[in-house]
Design a protein around this motif. Structure first.
Motif, PDB file in Angstrom:
ATOM      1  N   ARG A 167       0.841  -1.197   0.000  1.00 57.17           N
ATOM      2  CA  ARG A 167       0.000   0.000   0.000  1.00 57.17           C
ATOM      3  C   ARG A 167       0.877   1.247   0.000  1.00 57.17           C
ATOM      4  O   ARG A 167       2.059   1.208   0.336  1.00 57.17           O
ATOM      5  CB  ARG A 167      -0.929   0.030   1.218  1.00 57.17           C
ATOM      6  CG  ARG A 167      -0.248  -0.151   2.553  1.00 57.17           C
ATOM      7  CD  ARG A 167      -1.069   0.375   3.697  1.00 57.17           C
ATOM      8  NE  ARG A 167      -1.147   1.831   3.691  1.00 57.17           N
ATOM      9  CZ  ARG A 167      -1.605   2.560   4.708  1.00 57.17           C
ATOM     10  NH1 ARG A 167      -2.053   1.957   5.792  1.00 57.17           N
ATOM     11  NH2 ARG A 167      -1.638   3.877   4.634  1.00 57.17           N
ATOM     12  N   GLU A 173      -1.281  12.928  -2.077  1.00 60.56           N
ATOM     13  CA  GLU A 173      -0.757  11.833  -2.880  1.00 60.56           C
ATOM     14  C   GLU A 173      -0.100  12.368  -4.143  1.00 60.56           C
ATOM     15  O   GLU A 173      -0.689  13.125  -4.904  1.00 60.56           O
ATOM     16  CB  GLU A 173      -1.872  10.865  -3.260  1.00 60.56           C
ATOM     17  CG  GLU A 173      -2.448  10.130  -2.046  1.00 60.56           C
ATOM     18  CD  GLU A 173      -3.427   9.083  -2.471  1.00 60.56           C
ATOM     19  OE1 GLU A 173      -3.011   8.131  -3.139  1.00 60.56           O
ATOM     20  OE2 GLU A 173      -4.608   9.214  -2.134  1.00 60.56           O
ATOM     21  N   ASP A 222      -3.072   6.860   2.387  1.00 60.38           N
ATOM     22  CA  ASP A 222      -4.302   6.420   1.729  1.00 60.38           C
ATOM     23  C   ASP A 222      -5.483   7.007   2.485  1.00 60.38           C
ATOM     24  O   ASP A 222      -5.842   6.553   3.577  1.00 60.38           O
ATOM     25  CB  ASP A 222      -4.383   4.894   1.713  1.00 60.38           C
ATOM     26  CG  ASP A 222      -5.526   4.388   0.835  1.00 60.38           C
ATOM     27  OD1 ASP A 222      -6.415   5.189   0.497  1.00 60.38           O
ATOM     28  OD2 ASP A 222      -5.533   3.195   0.486  1.00 60.38           O
TER      29      ASP A 222
END
Length: 644
Positions: free
Chosen positions: A530, A639, A534
């Motif tokens: 991952r 991100e 997130d």
């Protein structure tokens, strides 16, 4: 006064003599390679009671060693009195040139002090050289408790046949070494194996033949544990033994004298032919210089074109013109686009001879910084060679358009395999291979390269994968070259938020440990499957580093592992994975001084016996609130965002 004809003859004679004198070196060694890859190291369990005396005496011993090793490849030395006396020994592999030997020794001397600053004894073993010091005479020591093996690379497809063949090879190099002053190389092939196996045996020159034999026999027993893999080393106090399916040495003991004879015959009988070839080569290279321009000049007129291609690649028989690259990428068609890099896009290209390449097209406009990036990449990458670095093949500029040409990586970037919904899950073996390969590449850039290079933008998108999923670091546009006498540089921050070391993101202080922090983040991403952040996850899990550390503190670190791995590989090597997670936390420590060097990371990854230090709480973690996770840093976690 000599006539013009006499001068011409003298010039030809001088060229001839220079050429003939160079032939043996050309025959015996075609390309410089100091073999500065760490095989192992060890420190005494006893610290000195007089640090100043140890430091001074050790420094003097190292100075004495370098005087002899630079000319003979071997040296012993002694300095000091009483309990502060220091004995030293340095030795290079026989197939290294003196220049490579000196480079290897310099790296060993630097590294041994980093690993063992106050210990009364230590050893540093690179593939190309060995360095040891103690407070007692150890020169005749063949074995001790510090022996070890190093097993790397993939498993053989036919393990039984491979093991039997390797056993025969090592017995052969051991036998030859005993008859050749403690050094031998050889290779062996067998029906059913896809590649030959290469072997090398070397004893310290201070050992007797019997002691050398004892050491090599024990080294063979050590390396037998590696026989299921394609590369292994056996290390003991008095010897070094290695086998590999890769040709890691340049000469064999049986061919050395033959090569010298051939060189003499070529020099004696073929002088006229060689001189003629030299003259043709001179004219050819002189012509090429008018065509190849290796560093673009931003002051060129807008429509002028500058280009070059690497001259040591047989498949690149002409430089990269703008038209040839446009044709290779189908006029930079969207269907050929394979990724995005700093200031531009990356396209797949196919040359007229079928060779696949990657073309990075920089969007420059009037950006001086983008021009600087282009020049930096050209200068740096064209001079850097390592198996874990993407190779720059050439470049081209037409007006404001700047193109970089790289070797093509068929398996694309790491992020596409870790994070894409349709990505096939990578096995743990492949993930560990990527973790280790990336560490090797960074160790070379940060410590082993002649220029100390900091990448500054290490992230999953900049780790590319070749056919065998070997990791190669890409995109040196943000690299910084450090002079050796400067410890840090305060500069405008570059890189990607989330991977950037705290001292760099907050204060703009760039140290040699910035890449180490980024590497630690990548390792956690590889283990967990991952991204570092997130927003779709619950708040306690959004920041990967914080979530993983909280599990580690509760002795539940294995829960960090990608669920796909657990489902697909029920017999995972849990101990190895936990060690890798611990290394990731060591790399992400808040203080740069507490992070290991990348060479130390490599050592920790490949060692089965090294005891790792316990990490403290990593950087950028604050339990008080989600909005204050960055402490005093006023930077948003977004991100893919970059600090520019």
């Amino acid at each position: 006064m000599p006539s013009p004809n006499t001068n011409v003859c003298l010039s030809w004679l001088a060229l001839y003599v220079l050429l003939i004198s160079a032939i043996p070196n050309c025959v015996l060694r075609l390309k410089a390679d100091p073999q500065i890859v760490e095989a192992g190291h060890g420190c005494s369990l006893i610290n000195t009671t007089n640090a100043n005396a140890l430091t001074e005496n050790r420094k003097n011993v190292f100075s004495l060693l370098v005087e002899n090793i630079s000319s003979t490849g071997f040296a012993t030395a002694l300095f000091g009195n009483g309990t502060n006396k220091v004995y030293g020994l340095a030795q290079c592999r026989n197939d290294l040139s003196m220049e490579d030997c000196t480079d290897c020794y310099a790296a060993a001397q630097k590294q041994i002090v980093i690993y063992c600053p106050f210990e009364i004894g230590a050893r540093m073993i690179f593939d190309g050289c060995f360095l040891r010091y103690e407070n007692y005479t150890f020169f005749d020591q063949a074995q001790d408790a510090g022996n070890s093996n190093v097993c790397i690379s993939d498993a053989s497809s036919r393990p039984k046949l491979f093991s039997e063949t390797t056993q025969r090879l090592l017995a052969d190099v051991r036998s030859k070494a005993l008859k050749n002053e403690g050094f031998a190389t050889d290779e062996i092939s067998a029906n059913g194996l896809s590649a030959a196996i290469y072997g090398l045996a070397m004893c310290r020159r201070t050992l007797t033949t019997n002691s050398c034999d004892v050491c090599l026999q024990h080294a063979i027993l050590l390396v037998e544990r590696c026989f299921s893999l394609q590369d292994g080393r056996g290390l003991d106090a008095g010897c070094y033994l290695r086998y590999s399916t890769l040709p890691f040495f340049t000469i064999s003991s049986s061919s050395s004298s033959h090569s010298k004879i051939v060189a003499i015959l070529v020099g004696t009988l073929g002088g006229a032919v060689i001189i003629a070839l030299l003259w043709v080569l001179f004219i050819f290279r002189h012509s090429l210089r008018k065509l190849y321009k290796k560093v673009p000049d931003p002051s060129q007129p807008e429509e002028s074109e500058v280009y070059f291609a690497a001259d040591d690649d047989p498949e690149l028989d002409h430089p990269f013109s703008y038209d040839s690259l446009r044709a290779a990428t189908k006029n930079f068609d969207a269907s050929m686009k394979i990724g995005e890099g700093g200031f531009g896009h990356v396209y797949k290209g196919v040359l007229s001879n079928g060779r696949e390449i990657a073309v990075k097209k920089l969007v420059v406009q009037q950006s001086t910084r983008a021009l600087d990036e282009f020049v930096t990449e050209v200068k740096l990458i064209s001079a850097v060679r390592h198996r874990n670095l993407v190779r720059l093949l050439g470049c081209c500029t037409r007006g404001l358009e700047k193109l970089l040409v790289y070797e093509f990586m068929p398996n694309m970037s790491l992020d596409k395999h870790l994070f894409a919904n349709t990505a096939k899950s990578l096995s743990w073996k492949t993930r560990f291979q990527i973790i280790l390969g990336t560490a090797h590449g960074l160790s070379y850039l940060n410590e082993e390269c002649r220029l100390i290079i900091l990448h500054r933008d290490i992230k999953a998108a900049n780790i590319l994968l070749d056919n065998d999923f070997q990791a190669k670091i890409a995109d040196f546009g943000l690299a910084k070259v450090f002079p050796e006498d400067i410890t840090h540089l305060t500069t405008r921050v570059g890189g990607t938020i989330g991977y950037t070391a705290p001292e760099y993101a907050v204060h703009g202080q760039l140290t040699d440990k910035a890449d180490v922090y980024s590497y630690g983040m990548i390792v956690l991403e590889i283990v967990s499957g991952r991204k570092y952040f997130d927003s779709k996850l619950p708040a306690p899990m959004q920041l990967l580093l914080e979530w993983a550390w909280n599990l580690y503190e509760k002795s539940k670190a294995f829960r960090t592992v990608d669920r796909r791995l657990i489902e697909e590989e029920p017999e995972l090597n849990k101990e190895e994975i936990l060690k890798v997670i611990q290394i990731a936390f060591l790399c992400t420590q808040g203080s740069p001084e507490m992070r290991p060097l990348m060479s130390q990371v490599v050592s920790m990854l490949i060692s089965n016996t090294e005891i790792l230090p316990q990490p403290t709480r990593p950087a950028f973690i604050d339990d008080n609130s989600t909005s204050n996770r960055l402490g005093s840093a006023n930077i948003g976690w977004m991100e893919g965002s970059s600090v520019a």
